[in-house]
Structures are given as structure tokens and as C-alpha cells.
Scaffold this active site. Structure first.
Site, PDB file in Angstrom:
ATOM      1  N   TRP A   1      32.077 -39.178   3.492  1.00 14.35           N
ATOM      2  CA  TRP A   1      32.873 -38.157   2.146  1.00 14.35           C
ATOM      3  C   TRP A   1      34.186 -38.730   1.003  1.00 14.35           C
ATOM      4  CZ3 TRP A   1      32.208 -35.965   7.182  1.00 14.35           C
ATOM      5  CH2 TRP A   1      31.702 -35.195   7.840  1.00 14.35           C
TER       6      TRP A   1
ATOM      7  N   HIS B   1      33.787 -30.445   0.468  1.00 12.83           N
ATOM      8  CA  HIS B   1      32.493 -30.263   1.005  1.00 12.83           C
ATOM      9  C   HIS B   1      32.435 -28.852   1.178  1.00 12.83           C
ATOM     10  CE1 HIS B   1      32.611 -31.385   5.192  1.00 12.83           C
ATOM     11  NE2 HIS B   1      33.724 -31.237   4.523  1.00 12.83           N
TER      12      HIS B   1
ATOM     13  N   ARG C   1      33.207 -35.783  -5.026  1.00  9.90           N
ATOM     14  CA  ARG C   1      32.790 -36.470  -4.339  1.00  9.90           C
ATOM     15  C   ARG C   1      33.539 -38.081  -5.409  1.00  9.90           C
ATOM     16  NH1 ARG C   1      28.623 -35.502   0.116  1.00  9.90           N
ATOM     17  NH2 ARG C   1      29.317 -33.606   0.408  1.00  9.90           N
TER      18      ARG C   1
ATOM     19  N   GLN D   1      27.842 -26.581  -3.271  1.00  3.67           N
ATOM     20  CA  GLN D   1      27.450 -26.260  -1.962  1.00  3.67           C
ATOM     21  C   GLN D   1      27.297 -24.919  -1.790  1.00  3.67           C
ATOM     22  OE1 GLN D   1      30.029 -28.683   0.312  1.00  3.67           O
ATOM     23  NE2 GLN D   1      28.000 -31.078   0.405  1.00  3.67           N
TER      24      GLN D   1
ATOM     25  N   VAL E   1      28.660 -30.258  14.120  1.00  5.30           N
ATOM     26  CA  VAL E   1      28.013 -29.852  14.807  1.00  5.30           C
ATOM     27  C   VAL E   1      27.291 -30.344  15.777  1.00  5.30           C
ATOM     28  CG1 VAL E   1      27.253 -28.024  12.709  1.00  5.30           C
ATOM     29  CG2 VAL E   1      27.032 -29.760  13.234  1.00  5.30           C
TER      30      VAL E   1
ATOM     31  N   ALA F   1      25.997 -23.291  11.770  1.00  3.20           N
ATOM     32  CA  ALA F   1      26.200 -23.621  10.779  1.00  3.20           C
ATOM     33  C   ALA F   1      25.533 -24.312   9.334  1.00  3.20           C
ATOM     34  CB  ALA F   1      27.513 -24.746  10.241  1.00  3.20           C
TER      35      ALA F   1
HETATM   36  N1  DAH Z   1      29.312 -30.893   5.023  1.00  4.21           N
HETATM   37  C1  DAH Z   1      27.650 -30.824   4.888  1.00  4.21           C
HETATM   38  C2  DAH Z   1      28.088 -32.328   4.171  1.00  4.21           C
HETATM   39  O1  DAH Z   1      28.586 -31.892   2.538  1.00  4.21           O
HETATM   40  C3  DAH Z   1      26.673 -30.509   5.204  1.00  4.21           C
HETATM   41  C4  DAH Z   1      26.381 -30.034   6.562  1.00  4.21           C
HETATM   42  C5  DAH Z   1      25.843 -30.481   7.531  1.00  4.21           C
HETATM   43  C6  DAH Z   1      27.195 -28.654   6.310  1.00  4.21           C
HETATM   44  C7  DAH Z   1      26.035 -29.623   8.941  1.00  4.21           C
HETATM   45  C8  DAH Z   1      27.098 -27.621   7.645  1.00  4.21           C
HETATM   46  C9  DAH Z   1      26.834 -28.661   8.468  1.00  4.21           C
HETATM   47  O2  DAH Z   1      27.455 -26.681   7.956  1.00  4.21           O
HETATM   48  O3  DAH Z   1      26.474 -27.734   9.827  1.00  4.21           O
HETATM   49  O4  DAH Z   1      27.227 -33.034   3.390  1.00  4.21           O
END
Ligand code: DAH
Length: 335
Positions: free
Chosen positions: A156, A178, A204, A218, A261, A303
Site C-alpha cells: 500500500w 483501504h 494510494r 472499496q 487474514v 473478511a
Molecule cells: N484491504 C485489501 C486491499 O486493499 C483487500 C482485502 C484483502 C480486504 C483481504 C480484506 C481481506 O478484508 O480479507 O488490498
């Protein structure tokens, strides 16, 4: 002379249009046969005395008629202008009524899609909420199991906000990269079972191209309870994606890595014959539960998070993410 004057003045008064007025002028003052002109011309045949008597009278009449004609002419002109302005400007023009549709504004395609997403998740009993766009390092990274110097931070590119006096990571500010920090904020103040979806704007620090913008949207999902499993996740996410893309799509799950995760997944759908990555997901990492003071032995959860533009680009076959932010109505009017 008196008779001629009376007659001419009546005619002038009664004239209704400029053409008629011009005829009157010719009749009395015309160079060739105008009555007054003739009278002036015939003065030369008169005696000196008569000339002295009649000359000034005829000249005075000539001047008077010229003046009166001029005034009348101006009146007629003004009257004509008035007439053209004498319209009800609040009445829609015939042309507009018949040929042109009156256009009204409408929602941006991303807003339409976001509303659709909210509806789908509400129908599955999820709560919809939003979070702050200016976040702290703590919520955006640390609490999501991405400590400082963790190589995953490079996933990120971040816009940091100057906060020189910040001592803790809760005081260090940034533009959220995010929507995942809302997982933490929500769990901090709620006990399971819970199921939420969080649409929102993220940032970003990247070069833009067809598929990258510095600013995009998102949606984040989180479901936590005592016995939540990947099977629950599969049901929820397939229901969601089928509602957006239609019942005929196929799904593909592949292992992936996100610090918050374990296991992490990547979900792709087969749509119009092509496999397309749609989002990241996984089972909530024990460290994330610890950060919000849940006992990881008591709860499980899943998630997921994906890009709103990505959904829209696939669904509507849009080739360039920058179109969403171009402000070009030729683009937005298609939705
Ligand atoms: N936050 C991640 C991104 O912006 C995307 C994401 C991936 C969100 C896995 C989640 C997850 O909740 O479990 O790249």
C-alpha cells in the site's frame, strides 16, 4: 394651407405601419409631386408680397410635417420592438416541447453500483456503515497485523499526513489506503456476532494508468461469530457476486496473502468467458482479534475487500478507471 395641414396630421396620426407613413411623406413632402413641395415651388409665380406672406407659412408647415413624421416613425418602431418582446418567457417554447427532452441530472455510475451493493448486503442482514478517510497508522496498519517495517506495507503506497508531534501510531495520520481499518474500529466497539459492509473512498500514492487511480473506492466486508467458516463466506460472496453479475458466473478461489487474514484468498469470477480477479478475502487473523481484545479461541470470522471501480469496469465493460473521474458527461450519461 390650414386644410392641408389638418389633413396631413390626421393621416399621420392614423398611420399603422412604417410603409403607410412613408407614403404619406411622399404625398406631402415628396421631391417630385409632394403637395407641400409643389406649393413651395409655385411660390416663384407669386408677387413679392404674396411670397413674403406665404413662404414662411409653407416652410413652417414643411418643418412641422417633417418633425411629426419623424416622431411617428419612432413610435411605430418602438411599438414593433415592444411587440416582439411581448411574450411569456415562462412558457416552454414549442420547439423545446416537441423536439428536445428536458434533461435532468442522475447518479454517477459508481454511486449506482454502491447503492446496489448496499442493498444486496442489507438483504443478507449486514449493517452498512462508513469510516473516516483520514486514518491513523494504527488502524490502517498496526491493528491489522502490519507492524512498522513489515514488508507487506509495500502493498500500500501511502499518502502520509504531516504530523510532526505525533508520538504514537494512533496519532500518526494518513489517507486510508483501504477500507479494512473499519474492521478494527467496528470490533473495538461491538461484540460478535456481527456482520458489516463498509463502502468508502481510499487513496494510494501511485502513478495513474488504465487500472490505477490515486483515489478510488472499496467495499469491505466482515462477519464474526462463534462458528463462522469459509463455507459461510462462500455462500455470502457468491450470493453477492451473482446479484451483481448474474446467476451464470463461475467462481475460482486461490490462496493469497494479506497480513490480516489466514488463510488468505483471491476470488475470481468467470464472466463473458474470462477469468477476472474480483477481491481479496480470508479468515480473520488471530492477531487482529487480539488487537480488538477478542479472544481468538472464542470467535472466528471472515473478511473481504474489493474495488468498486473494478466491479463497475467488469460489469459495464469500461476500459479505463480514469473515466470515472474525468467529469466527462459523454461517459456518465451512458449510465
Ligand atoms: N484491504 C485489501 C486491499 O486493499 C483487500 C482485502 C484483502 C480486504 C483481504 C480484506 C481481506 O478484508 O480479507 O488490498
Amino acid at each position: 394651407m390650414k386644410e392641408i395641414e389638418a389633413e396631413a396630421l390626421t393621416e399621420i396620426t392614423n398611420a399603422k405601419e412604417e410603409l403607410a407613413l412613408e407614403k404619406i411623406r411622399v404625398k406631402y413632402l415628396g421631391r417630385k409631386e409632394g403637395i407641400v413641395t409643389e406649393a413651395l415651388r409655385s411660390l416663384k409665380n407669386l408677387s413679392l408680397e404674396e411670397k413674403k406672406r406665404q413662404g414662411p407659412q409653407i416652410n413652417a408647415l414643411k418643418a412641422k410635417l417633417e418633425k411629426t413624421l419623424e416622431i411617428k416613425k419612432r413610435d411605430l418602431e418602438e411599438g414593433k420592438n415592444k411587440k416582439t418582446l411581448d411574450i411569456d418567457i415562462t412558457r416552454p417554447g414549442e420547439k423545446i416541447i416537441k423536439e428536445r427532452k428536458i434533461t435532468t441530472g442522475h447518479l454517477h455510475p459508481l454511486t449506482v453500483l454502491e447503492n446496489e451493493i448496499k442493498d444486496v448486503f442489507r438483504s443478507m442482514n449486514f449493517s452498512v456503515l462508513e469510516g473516516p478517510e483520514i486514518e491513523s497508522e494504527f488502524y490502517n496498519f498496526d491493528a491489522l497485523n502490519v507492524p512498522p517495517d513489515h514488508p507487506a506495507r509495500e502493498m500500500w503506497d501511502t499518502f502520509w499526513i504531516k504530523s510532526e508531534n505525533a508520538k504514537t501510531s494512533k496519532e500518526k495520520l494518513l489517507l486510508r489506503t483501504h477500507t479494512s481499518p473499519m474492521q478494527i474500529r467496528y470490533m473495538e466497539s461491538h461484540e460478535p456476532p456481527l456482520q458489516i459492509v463498509v463502502p468508502g473512498r481510499v487513496f494510494r500514492f501511485e502513478a495513474t494508468d488504465q487500472t490505477h487511480e490515486v483515489n478510488f473506492y472499496q467495499y469491505e466486508g466482515l462477519m464474526v461469530g462463534k462458528n463462522i467458516s469459509l463455507a459461510n463466506f462462500k455462500y455470502v460472496i457468491e450470493t453477492f457476486l451473482k446479484r451483481i453479475f448474474g446467476k451464470d458466473i463461475e467462481f475460482r478461489y486461490r490462496p493469497s496473502y494479506f497480513p490480516f487474514v489466514e488463510p488468505g484468498l483471491e476470488i475470481a469470477i468467470k464472466f463473458r468467458g474470462k477469468w477476472l480477479e474480483m477481491m481479496g478475502a480470508g479468515m480473520v487473523h488471530p492477531n487482529v482479534f487480539k488487537a480488538v481484545h477478542y479472544n481468538p479461541r472464542d470467535y472466528r470470522g471472515f473478511a473481504f475487500g474489493g474495488g468498486l471501480e473494478r466491479l463497475a469496469m467488469v460489469k459495464y465493460n469500461i476500459p479505463d478507471i480514469r473515466l470515472f473521474y474525468s467529469g466527462d458527461t459523454r461517459f456518465t450519461n451512458q449510465f
